[in-house]
Design an enzyme around this catalytic site. Structure first.
Site, PDB file in Angstrom:
ATOM      1  N   GLY C 145      -3.969   6.664   2.509  1.00  0.00           N
ATOM      2  CA  GLY C 145      -3.197   7.695   1.843  1.00  0.00           C
ATOM      3  C   GLY C 145      -2.512   7.135   0.606  1.00  0.00           C
ATOM      4  O   GLY C 145      -2.333   5.921   0.458  1.00  0.00           O
ATOM      5  N   CYS C 146      -2.128   8.018  -0.297  1.00  0.00           N
ATOM      6  CA  CYS C 146      -1.534   7.576  -1.558  1.00  0.00           C
ATOM      7  C   CYS C 146      -0.169   6.927  -1.328  1.00  0.00           C
ATOM      8  O   CYS C 146       0.110   5.839  -1.852  1.00  0.00           O
ATOM      9  CB  CYS C 146      -1.437   8.738  -2.533  1.00  0.00           C
ATOM     10  N   TYR C 147       0.686   7.562  -0.538  1.00  0.00           N
ATOM     11  CA  TYR C 147       1.991   6.961  -0.271  1.00  0.00           C
ATOM     12  C   TYR C 147       1.849   5.626   0.473  1.00  0.00           C
ATOM     13  O   TYR C 147       2.512   4.639   0.107  1.00  0.00           O
ATOM     14  CB  TYR C 147       2.868   7.910   0.541  1.00  0.00           C
ATOM     15  N   THR C 149      -0.475   3.480   0.336  1.00  0.00           N
ATOM     16  CA  THR C 149      -0.914   2.461  -0.610  1.00  0.00           C
ATOM     17  C   THR C 149       0.280   1.903  -1.382  1.00  0.00           C
ATOM     18  O   THR C 149       0.480   0.683  -1.487  1.00  0.00           O
ATOM     19  CB  THR C 149      -1.955   3.058  -1.585  1.00  0.00           C
ATOM     20  N   ALA C 150       1.082   2.798  -1.930  1.00  0.00           N
ATOM     21  CA  ALA C 150       2.219   2.357  -2.740  1.00  0.00           C
ATOM     22  C   ALA C 150       3.241   1.604  -1.903  1.00  0.00           C
ATOM     23  O   ALA C 150       3.747   0.545  -2.304  1.00  0.00           O
ATOM     24  CB  ALA C 150       2.871   3.569  -3.414  1.00  0.00           C
TER      25      ALA C 150
END
Lengths: 342, 342, 342, 342
Positions: C145-147, C149-150
């Site tokens: 997921g994008c979050y 990853t960050a």
């Protein structure tokens, strides 16, 4: 073959965009990067998006620093390019992203810029008739202004095919990067977000004579341009809404045919399918120009709209495209028609 | 005296802005609030910025619900106002924020809206010559469209004083709230942020005949309008950039004098000092119209620019201003010329 | 060698970004493009920024259409990937950009997604210890997921080096493209411009267990994550502000050393020089992750911040990076660490 | 009774917002407006949204100019207020919108501001226990910082009711107007649009000790605050996402009850219904604070979120609210809980 390029003015928005494109250009080696007030600073502090160059340090903009390159790009305030160019040899390709050498008419230059005319260099808008031939092999290039790029490509087929009267009315919206990186109150985020405002109203913007020059050349007769630029709450992009009275007998079909013919073989100008209109988001970071045209029967006017990225096709992309032609490289090298959206 | 008002369509942007203004209006008591798809929901869930009304519950838009009010505002999709108004008594002031009763010419209505013409009501742009007299005591008001408000007030003095030729060219940028609150892909934040795009190009926008009607009345002869609306990355505001060929002999001084005279006594139209230009941010949330005019000698054109808040003066503020006149209240009651900036 | 790839879900934001990257990938040939509700439409109408694919027509998402490709990317709503993948042969590389195969713990899956667990695939975050080995040669990849990853890349070195207590607090701001292209009122430009708002507060966001899984693996013990996502008025980008109580004895020097060591050889994770902090604008359109870390002595906490482009490294770039590893290509092929700014 | 007020620093964002509110205040007459670098300019050139004051001319900030007013608001850079206040009589109400007199602890002041402590004035956050009593009749008021206003009101009930451990973690997003109107490159629209970035990370922001002071007073014990501010791409608004470990035994019901009780009678603090979360757009231009709280069982943390307009409740509205109390006027005079949305 790899050419070695220097960029004078690497800390600004035009310089940064140029470096972004040069990093993706297979025939280029990036040499000296200069900037006067920022000399001594690492590029990573000034252009943090250009990671591969983060450790490069800016040098002062001097003839010594710029010497020894095959190509020198100048992203300098207007009035400074002539002196720098004079110190570079005739064999060096000098690509001026400023205004100094764009206008052929000294009187127009002096009226709008208030200083003596420096001369005229081959004009880096390859889509203009005759422009490619003038650029091939040239060692001096004047990159067009961002607004003139958008406006010329919006109206060129209409004038080249004699479909519009020679009085153009243009309202264009530009992202704030067109106004540069020097801090000014009216360019603060607090001021521009949520706001649209015009400037240079009434014929005062310096890009006006450049548009008239281009459209007049296409039309074969003088064309006046009523130009109103507006500042839009976005960082990049120009949307140019252009119109002119239709020549008697002009039809929507005539317009469509003229635009299709004019841009069929252009690698970067894309005439949208009928019914679709340009949006600046679609050309974000791209060298493409999206164009559409319509005929308004009630007003009897030709309406042409174009969208460009002011920093790419409008400045740095146009510069690279012209460099490619001047050096005999394929025109599309290192350039893309793909935008970053949304 | 306090009048009791109902708002049909209270969940949308126009309805929300109207309620914001009515909450600050000293002569008004807010009665029924209706909305069809949102009936049964508390206003706090739909308009969370209107805290004093957070607990009010939306009712369905029916004649029974709307009965018993002195004033009924209609913020409904076009085509629905006539049926609702017919069920309200003649003594009720009905203020229609939709398009149904704006156009005097049935043929223009049918051409642009594709349905039978419902009629014509007194037009709620008090700044138009004769409009105040028609509004006084009226029990039916057609609130102007947002673009026609901006464009008419930009060009009105030029046409009223015979300073411009009857072919206007208008490019206007609007915030996204003008497109309403119904979810559509092209209105998503992801799509509009960072993007400018035109729509309705070539004379197709429904506000075009309304502009022509207003400017023609001012000029005393038919005026054609080439109108290109664009969508700007901001929630509110319209910037209208308008121009027309100057009538022979028109000077910048003539223009300045005409605009000063036209707006000297207008409470909401503000001619900016020379050299300053409108910005939508300056009228955010305000009922003011900022106007400026210039003469472009090279193009021989009059350039007039106006900025309004599309939801305030362009819709809900114009509605309240007209209500005040119709009811015999001071015209400025509950309205402000102060914007929220930055 | 050129691999032939299909993209299921080509009309959405993740699919569009994937195509943008694949167009620049030298080892890829773009095959079938599918989309259910948009099947039959040309891509030019849906993704106008992808000019080279403007004429390609979307097909329905069926096993027949997806057959005959070496790689199939799935950009589908969660819950749909398992069925599609089951119909593709084991020799086909299936890269799932959805959530279905990310979580190893069926209980966590069921608690957050409310449906049976479909299984667990090699996890496409190569920077996690052991992840590259699992991806090499795999024919199934679950893109993070994008979050996660960050957040994972912001805190990974702190946990891997035992410098932080296992209770992380994360507040992340995301651009609106993370919420997808389906039209919803709260995602309208009118709603999001000028507004910051949280959602999924109190531990409800589905990316929470994925973060806990990654950080727990790094720490070698369970890590809880208090995660609050917020919606920011921008189209792209995630800024993740992450913190945790420092382990006793942790110093700023320890942190700096751990982060330098962790990311020295990572091609896409860039630890900024001391004193500089990430900004989402610097990674716009880039696969880079910008990271910085600090120690707050008064609060005795580790503060780590990362910026990514949610659509690039956060989704499509991460997918391409994993594809490269799975296929044995150089990991950076077709990917860039250069952002588009301003 | 009408009080005569002067505003020192009328050309900035705080001064402009203050004037907007004072124009709507029925008990106030606006006297001298001062600004040093802009002295001599008409306010219309600096604050074009404040039409009723467009013709007023800025005077220099001197004791002579400020003399003869009942109330003097100071919107000056920190460090300048003490000298100005010393020249005004004790009978004049001086409302300092700067930081100079907010902190009670000289050591904290000196550590964060690097200059000698000027003293402590009654603190203009009426919602703090005891604050109203201290403000009543006072002739000196220190207006809180914008972030401390948002953060204190988010967490106050949790600490006042002993429901949270004394280690708060705060991540707040602010619009750019909080950074002022002086032009700086990193605040240009080109830089901030499309970008989120943190600053002052690791405990360095000067508002940190002010938050600790307020929360510690509420808790009756020292509270540490890990504070990370971020700059968001919007002009106005603060969204403060705050959390702390729950005290043993704290339940979601305890939290809801504590917040309901704390804010039941507060005119400007609005606890949202369960399930709804604050958005800065809902308080744009309003003096309201929207608050919500949740308990995250997995992380065992209290999560509280508040939204304010940084220029209104966060600065100028808080100043007017405190003035009202100091003068014995109804606290809500001239202030509104209605936002401008969308």
């Amino acid at each position: 073959m790899t050419v070695r390029v220097a960029v004078a003015g690497a800390s600004g928005y035009a310089g940064g965009e140029l470096l972004r494109l040069l990093l993706a250009h297979p025939g280029v080696e990036i040499g000296a990067l200069t900037g006067n007030s920022n000399a001594g600073q690492p590029l990573g502090a000034l252009q943090p998006h250009l990671l591969p160059l983060a450790g490069r340090v800016l040098e002062p903009t001097t003839a010594e620093v710029l010497a020894g390159h095959d190509v020198v790009f100048l992203a300098l305030p207007h009035g400074q390019s002539a002196a720098v160019a004079a110190q570079l040899g005739d064999e060096v390709l000098v690509v001026d992203m400023g205004a100094d050498f764009r206008l052929a008419d000294p009187a127009a230059w002096e009226r709008f810029y208030g200083s003596p005319h420096a001369g005229t260099w081959p004009y880096g808008l390859p889509e203009l008739p005759g422009a490619r031939a003038a650029l091939e092999g040239s060692r001096r290039v004047a990159v067009p202004g961002c607004y003139p790029t958008a406006v010329t490509l919006a109206l060129l087929p209409a004038y080249a095919h004699g479909l519009a009267e020679p009085e153009a009315v243009v309202v264009a919206a530009s992202g704030t990067s067109g106004a540069g990186k020097a801090p000014k109150t009216h360019l603060l985020g607090s001021e521009v977000m949520g706001s649209m405002s015009p400037y240079g109203v009434g014929g005062g913007h310096r890009h006006t004579p450049e548009m008239a020059q281009n459209l007049g050349a296409a039309a074969g007769e003088p064309v006046t341009v009523s130009f109103t630029p507006t500042l839009a709450p976005m960082a990049r992009g120009i949307l140019a809404t252009c119109s002119a009275k239709a020549r008697p007998g002009t039809t929507a079909q005539d317009l469509r045919a003229a635009y299709e013919k004019a841009y069929a073989d252009e690698p970067f100008v894309h005439l949208l399918p009928e019914g679709r209109w340009p949006a600046t988001a679609s050309v974000h970071g791209s060298n493409a120009v999206h164009v559409q045209v319509a005929y308004d029967p009630a007003a009897d006017r030709v309406i042409a709209v174009s969208a460009i990225d002011n920093l790419t096709k409008g400045t740095a992309g146009g510069a690279v495209q012209s460099m490619n032609i001047a050096l005999g490289l394929p025109e599309e090298t290192g350039l893309s028609t793909i935008g970053i959206a949304p």
